[in-house]
Motif scaffolding. Structure first.
Motif, PDB file in Angstrom:
ATOM      1  N   UNK A   1       0.828  -1.214   0.000  1.00 32.42           N
ATOM      2  CA  UNK A   1       0.000   0.000   0.000  1.00 32.42           C
ATOM      3  C   UNK A   1       0.862   1.264   0.000  1.00 32.42           C
ATOM      4  N   UNK A   2       1.880   1.294   0.851  1.00 31.11           N
ATOM      5  CA  UNK A   2       2.749   2.477   0.916  1.00 31.11           C
ATOM      6  C   UNK A   2       3.588   2.611  -0.348  1.00 31.11           C
ATOM      7  N   UNK A   3       4.099   1.487  -0.853  1.00 30.19           N
ATOM      8  CA  UNK A   3       4.887   1.541  -2.079  1.00 30.19           C
ATOM      9  C   UNK A   3       4.064   1.979  -3.284  1.00 30.19           C
ATOM     10  N   UNK A   4       2.833   1.493  -3.374  1.00 29.35           N
ATOM     11  CA  UNK A   4       1.977   1.930  -4.472  1.00 29.35           C
ATOM     12  C   UNK A   4       1.616   3.398  -4.392  1.00 29.35           C
ATOM     13  N   UNK A   5       1.445   3.912  -3.160  1.00 27.77           N
ATOM     14  CA  UNK A   5       1.083   5.326  -2.999  1.00 27.77           C
ATOM     15  C   UNK A   5       2.255   6.254  -3.274  1.00 27.77           C
ATOM     16  N   UNK A   6       3.462   5.855  -2.851  1.00 23.87           N
ATOM     17  CA  UNK A   6       4.620   6.748  -2.974  1.00 23.87           C
ATOM     18  C   UNK A   6       5.386   6.578  -4.278  1.00 23.87           C
ATOM     19  N   UNK A   7       5.380   5.375  -4.853  1.00 23.87           N
ATOM     20  CA  UNK A   7       6.194   5.111  -6.038  1.00 23.87           C
ATOM     21  C   UNK A   7       5.380   4.989  -7.322  1.00 23.87           C
TER      22      UNK A   7
END
Length: 225
Positions: A205-211
């Motif tokens: 979730x964090x990787x999809x949002x930031x990257x």
């Protein structure tokens, strides 16, 4: 002689009458010109005094300073959010590796402990000492909480206006649930299995949002009623 005197008197009277008649119309023209000049001068815009000009300048400078301060605060908040997102991603990446490594080697360790008869001592050590992966989960959860709080302060509403904020809130909710359930998990294997499933979910979730998301979709937007 009397006729000449009379004629001269009459000529003088006629010349005086003519002179007065010719001189009288000129006076109103001068009066009208004075009135026109007064109207023209009254119609001109009055220039503000020096004190009023200085006051207006001070107000404009104050408004400029406020706008500069607001823009700098927004830039600092956006930079803080980017830093917190990177901290959360790094913490989750390392924590996921630790959970997967421990979950993969936990069965072998339990078998060797059972064969040697030291399972009770090892379980006591693991319960008394706080594992390293829990610190990583705590750091990631705190970073996401601060990030969502900064977004709330920046936008003025609850941070669920776009997909970026929704993914960050999902990751924070997963980590908070993991931290709550780990306290009541029965055994080390159950705790490691929960962490091996929860931390990759939050990492995605964090990787999809930031990257994966473009910068336009990461900006805070106003809620549409």
């Amino acid at each position: 002689i009397s006729l000449r005197i009379r004629l001269s008197i009459m000529a003088a009277a006629l010349s005086g009458a003519l002179g007065s008649a010719l001189a009288l119309p000129r006076r109103p023209s001068s009066a009208l010109s004075l009135r026109r000049r007064r109207r023209h001068t009254s119609a001109r815009p009055r220039r503000p005094s020096s004190s009023k000009a200085l006051a207006v300048g001070d107000v404009s400078l104050a408004v400029g300073d406020v706008s500069v301060a607001a823009s700098s605060s927004l830039v600092s908040l956006s930079a803080t959010q980017a830093l917190l997102g990177k901290v959360a991603f790094g913490s989750l990446l390392g924590t996921t590796g630790v959970y997967w490594g421990k979950a993969a080697f936990s069965n072998r360790k339990e078998n060797t402990d059972d064969s040697s008869g030291s399972s009770t001592s090892s379980s006591k050590e693991t319960t008394t000492s706080r594992p390293l992966e829990q610190y990583g989960v705590l750091a990631a959860n705190a970073s996401l909480f601060l990030l969502l709080t900064a977004r709330w302060l920046e936008s003025g509403h609850f941070p669920l206006s776009n997909i970026y904020e929704s993914l960050m809130f999902l990751a924070w909710g997963v980590l908070a649930t993991q931290m709550f359930v780990e306290r009541k998990a029965a055994g080390e294997s159950g705790r490691l299995l929960l962490g091996a499933l929860a931390t990759p979910t939050a990492l995605l979730a964090v990787g999809g949002a930031t990257l994966a998301l473009p910068p336009e979709l990461q900006k805070s937007a106003a809620l549409v009623p």
